[in-house]
Scaffold this motif. Structure first.
Motif, PDB file in Angstrom:
ATOM      1  N   MET A 193       0.921  -1.592   0.143  1.00  0.00           N
ATOM      2  CA  MET A 193      -0.127  -0.179   0.047  1.00  0.00           C
ATOM      3  C   MET A 193       0.903   1.345   0.591  1.00  0.00           C
ATOM      4  N   VAL A 194       2.221   1.740   0.997  1.00  0.00           N
ATOM      5  CA  VAL A 194       3.030   2.362   0.678  1.00  0.00           C
ATOM      6  C   VAL A 194       3.942   2.111   0.191  1.00  0.00           C
ATOM      7  N   GLU A 195       4.530   2.902  -1.007  1.00  0.00           N
ATOM      8  CA  GLU A 195       5.675   2.477  -2.181  1.00  0.00           C
ATOM      9  C   GLU A 195       6.597   3.287  -1.092  1.00  0.00           C
ATOM     10  N   ASP A 196       6.732   4.289  -0.445  1.00  0.00           N
ATOM     11  CA  ASP A 196       8.177   4.983   0.103  1.00  0.00           C
ATOM     12  C   ASP A 196       7.981   6.056   1.084  1.00  0.00           C
ATOM     13  N   THR A 197       8.143   5.627   2.340  1.00  0.00           N
ATOM     14  CA  THR A 197       7.811   5.974   3.757  1.00  0.00           C
ATOM     15  C   THR A 197       8.728   7.526   4.158  1.00  0.00           C
ATOM     16  N   ARG A 198       9.238   7.481   2.939  1.00  0.00           N
ATOM     17  CA  ARG A 198      10.215   8.918   4.204  1.00  0.00           C
ATOM     18  C   ARG A 198       9.324   9.953   3.471  1.00  0.00           C
TER      19      ARG A 198
END
Length: 968
Positions: A193-198
């Motif tokens: 669901m999330v590709e990049d948490t940054r």
């Protein structure tokens, strides 16, 4: 045995000893008065007889003791001690002892226990209330339609609702207080669901640092949903956030934007236009169609009312009446006024509008659409004039008949003859004999059912004093059939009996001819004799009404002549009219009774095909029409090369005439875009393709206006004798902010079809001249720059004036500018104009090059008659020369031809070293291609020219390999 009970201050039981149940019978008669005394804060003790049993009388001591906290009564202890035995043994001593024991129990045992019970009860009540409140709060939070989350200052989850867990697919184990935000993001990464948490962590960190509310920050999760997050800080350093799924909102907004863009595109390309006024009936909005129809920019009438616009003076009374309708805020339809155009002529427009009201019912103005009806009004006026002339002629004939009794007749029932007046004998070319004309002869000369209709008119007027007139055809005595109007009236006897009929016969042949001519004027094209748009529309509606009942294939073909405007411009409108007649005849010869041919206007024709065998038969007819029209046609003033493009739409009962025309038009657009002289069958996806091309054309127009994204690259041309760069070719490049680099093969055809090619050609011509001036100012060696010129610049602009102005503005030497023209300009009907324009350009001093030599018209006569300085050999003659001896011989012949005519020869498209070596050997002057250098920006091109030198033929391989290794 002792018994203890405890009550709170409200009288509720909060404690009872174990023995209570065993002695409950004896406790039913407790002392209410003593209890009330204790509640007031005073103790009570006494010896009582509590049992009613005779067999075992019991004696009890009772005590009521108040329990105080901070001076307030919070409970009462009720104690009983069974003193039956003691009482019996010691009498009064036993009574005192019993009371004492009860008090001791009450004071020593009860208070600690009762305090514990009270605290436990209060705690339980508090927890119960807290539980209820908590459950209510949880229910309320879970009922919120958006996700809600609360995190503490350490980024750990404090609480969240069900919607939050559902939005981010959190399992119950994670949707618990204390879960770190990092664990939630890690879960999102695991499930995709999330590709990049940054980016998420960056937003959280920024919020923690600024401690300011964050509103409607959006981010897209991997499944395509768009989430809007609003964050508010908490006093303890934590934060509360609301998460909204705004995917539908964004998609709806995108659809609305697309719909609005589509509307604007349709509105700008339609012949009608839309308008809007404010509450004062002043125009606030007009689409582009207004300027197309009137020649007036919309800005000239914005802010005006209709009476303020340049309208025809005769229309002012109608506008004043129309203002009353507007004042009543009523819808209106088909209101016609005339507006003065810049030319001084008036354009007629028909408008319809509806009032607009706000949410509170306040009047906002009108919104509506208008149509240019100038042509139809002129046509209507012509019809009215013809009808008026016909009416006056008929009136004169009727008056002559009344005054001179021209053509009267009478008939008595049962008679064998009719009585004619002398005028009727003359009218019908019969000689008067001794006897009246035979009734049977008269009946026999009616054509068709003429006499039956006369008899029917007689039956209709029997019993009345009226008359009836019927139009019939009648054969005169000389055998000529004429149109007659037979008027009849009943003849009555004195007693009211019908004895016969009388009337007149009028020759209406001329009137019928006029009506036929009037119909031809209304429904046929006067130039070609073919059906016009009005009759075509009626015929198309008829075909549509039958489409659902037919099992055969029907289709609509739209034909548009290619390059017809060039014929008009070069040979004159009379030649264009002659060509249209010849095209109409050529197509007519291919059609049969199942086909219907019409000229819709200009160079546009339409064919309705009925009951074709199948789709292939329709396509075969289209191909035969193309073949019949393509090629040369001999006109009075010269021979022209013409072709046609055809768009086809299959006729379906579910379609309207407007939809069929639009589909055929889209197919025609596709056929022209694909190269002309071909047909295209409508497909639903064509709509999207055309829309994409229209968007691309709009973006290209914006880039041209804003000057953003367009640039010029320069491809070096090398002198094969010196090995030096002596010139360049300027090539346009377009970088779109979203699409990126758009290849010329994509945007140049769109520029040609959308009539932007003239503006683009002028832009690159000006840019190339400016770059020559910059190089001169920088002290660099002079090198010629070649610019491609399109056919449209020859036909639709003043190219000579444009070039002269550019030379004047940049102050460059004219011979540094080379104009490259293709052979397609040199068709027969274009030769005269091309010769004139090229002669004037040569007189300015610019260099002229014949581009793509050998690929198109290739008339060698033009090489000697037109002032070309160079010929550019197309790449098709360069490819394969290393392998084909015939190709080498042909190339050598072209080079020798150019040199023999005193022209510089440029070989284009050389990409391999062996090709360059052969060109050196053949004596070619200049070479251009990827084998030498690619098109590059101006600064890179000048740097390359300064360093580059092509070695002689023997060393050319090594020299070019070094240049290719460096990126050119």
């Amino acid at each position: 045995i002792f018994l203890v009970k405890a009550f709170d201050k409200d009288g509720n039981l909060i404690f009872a000893s174990n023995a209570l149940s065993e002695n409950s019978e004896t406790l039913k008669s407790h002392n209410p008065a003593a209890a009330r005394t204790a509640l007031s804060g005073r103790s009570h003790a006494a010896f009582v007889k509590a049992s009613k049993r005779v067999d075992r009388p019991a004696q009890f001591s009772e005590a009521y003791v108040p329990i105080l906290r901070d001076g307030n009564v919070i409970a009462v202890i009720e104690a009983y001690v069974d003193q039956t035995t003691a009482y019996r043994a010691h009498a009064e001593y036993g009574v005192a002892l019993s009371v004492t024991v009860a008090l001791i129990i009450a004071f020593t045992f009860a208070p600690p226990a009762i305090f514990g019970l009270i605290r436990s009860r209060q705690k339980a009540q508090t927890e119960a209330r807290l539980h209820v409140s908590t459950q209510r709060l949880i229910g309320a939070i879970d009922a919120i339609p958006h996700g809600l989350s609360i995190f503490d200052a350490n980024d750990r989850l404090v609480a969240c609702n069900k919607r939050y867990s559902e939005m981010y697919a959190l399992p119950p184990a994670l949707a618990q207080p204390g879960t770190a935000i990092a664990d939630l993001l890690a879960h999102g990464m695991r499930i995709g669901m999330v590709e990049d948490t940054r980016c998420v962590l960056a937003v959280i960190q920024s919020h923690k640092e600024t401690r300011t509310p964050l509103r409607n920050s959006t981010w897209e999760v991997a499944d395509g949903r768009i989430i809007s997050v609003s964050i508010d800080p908490l006093e303890d350093g934590g934060r509360v956030a609301v998460h909204r799924d705004v995917t539908d909102e964004y998609r709806n907004a995108a659809r609305i934007a697309e719909s609005e863009a589509r509307f604007r595109d349709f509105a700008s390309s339609a012949s009608d236009w839309c308008w809007e006024t404010d509450a004062g009936n002043r125009f606030t909005y007009l689409t582009e169609g207004f300027e197309v129809a009137t020649g007036l920019p919309p800005s000239t009438v914005l802010g005006m009312r209709r009476e303020d616009a340049p309208v025809h003076p005769d229309d002012l009374p109608a506008i004043a009446e129309h203002a009353k309708v507007l004042a009543r805020h009523e819808p209106f339809r088909d209101f016609v006024i005339r507006v003065r155009m810049p030319s001084g002529a008036y354009a007629s427009m028909k408008s319809s509008g509806n009032p607009r009201f706000g949410a509170e019912g306040e009047f906002l103005g009108y919104r509506g659409a208008s149509r240019d009806i100038t042509a139809s009004e002129a046509h209507k006026a012509e019809l009215l004039r013809a009808q008026e002339a016909l009416r006056l002629r008929t009136q004169a004939l009727v008056e002559a008949q009344r005054l001179g009794r021209i053509g009267d007749w009478s008939y008595t029932l049962g008679a064998e003859h009719q009585d004619w007046g002398p005028e009727l004998y003359d009218l019908l070319r019969y000689e008067r004999g001794a006897k009246p004309i035979s009734h049977a002869v008269v009946i026999g000369n009616y054509i068709g059912d003429g006499f039956e209709r006369v008899l029917r008119s007689h039956r209709e007027i029997v019993g009345t004093n009226g008359s009836r007139t019927v139009d019939v055809k009648f054969r005169r005595g000389d055998g000529v059939v004429i149109d007659c109007a037979v008027t009849s009236k009943v003849v009555y006897a004195g007693d009211g009996r019908i004895i016969g009929f009388s009337g007149t016969i009028q020759d209406i042949t001329e009137r019928k001819l006029a009506e036929t001519q009037l119909e031809a004027l209304a429904y046929y094209d006067p130039l070609t004799g073919l059906a016009n748009r009005a009759l075509f529309t009626r015929q198309l509606e008829d075909v549509l009404s039958d489409a659902g009942r037919s099992t055969h294939t029907s289709a609509l073909l739209l034909l548009d002549l290619d390059r017809f405007k060039e014929v008009n411009d070069s040979l004159g409108h009379s030649s264009g009219d002659e060509l249209l007649v010849k095209v109409g005849n050529a197509v007519s010869r291919l059609l049969d009774s199942h086909h219907f041919l019409a000229r819709l206007g200009g160079d546009e024709f339409a064919v309705i095909v009925r009951d074709a065998a199948d789709r292939a038969a329709v396509e075969d007819l289209a191909q035969r029409i193309i073949a019949a029209i393509s090629g040369s046609m001999l006109l009075e003033h010269g021979e022209v090369a013409i072709s046609t493009s055809i768009g086809i739409a299959l006729i379906e009962a579910s379609k309207t005439a407007t939809e069929l025309l639009r589909n055929a038009d889209l197919a025609l657009y596709t056929a022209k875009a694909d190269g002309r002289a071909r047909f295209a069958m409508f497909r639903p996806e064509m709509d999207e393709v055309v829309q994409n091309k229209m968007v691309m054309a709009r973006e290209l127009r914006r880039a041209l206006i804003d000057g953003a994204g367009l640039s010029v690259h320069y491809q070096p041309q090398v002198d094969l004798r010196t090995g030096r760069v002596v010139s360049y070719e300027a090539l346009m490049r377009w970088t779109h902010p979203v699409l990126g680099s758009v290849p010329p093969d994509d945007f140049i055809p769109i520029a040609e079809s959308s009539h932007l090619i003239v503006d683009l050609g002028l832009w690159i011509l000006r840019e190339a001249a400016l770059q020559i001036a910059r190089w001169q100012d920088a002290g660099l060696p002079e090198r010629q720059v070649a610019v491609n010129i399109s056919a449209a610049q020859i036909w639709h602009s003043d190219l000579v004036a444009d070039v002269a102005e550019i030379l004047r503005a940049t102050d460059i030497r004219p011979n540094l500018l080379c104009l490259e023209l293709t052979e397609s300009l040199l068709v027969d009907h274009a030769e005269a104009r091309a010769r004139t324009v090229l002669g004037k350009l040569s007189a300015l001093g610019v260099s002229l090059a014949l581009d793509d030599f050998g690929t198109d018209y290739s008339s060698l006569g033009y090489l000697t008659q037109l002032p070309f300085d160079k010929i550019k050999i197309d790449r098709i003659f360069i490819n394969g020369i290393a392998q084909s001896g015939r190709a080498r011989e042909l190339l050598k012949g072209i080079i020798a031809l150019g040199h023999g005519l005193g022209m510089t020869v440029v070989a284009e498209g050389a990409e391999q070293q062996d090709q360059i070596d052969l060109l050196v050997g053949f004596g070619c002057d200049l070479v251009q291609g990827f084998g030498v250098a690619r098109p590059v920006p101006a600064d890179v091109a000048s740097a390359f020219a300064a360093d580059f030198r092509l070695a002689n033929a023997g060393n050319a391989v090594h020299a070019l390999h070094a240049r290719i290794a460096s990126g050119f």
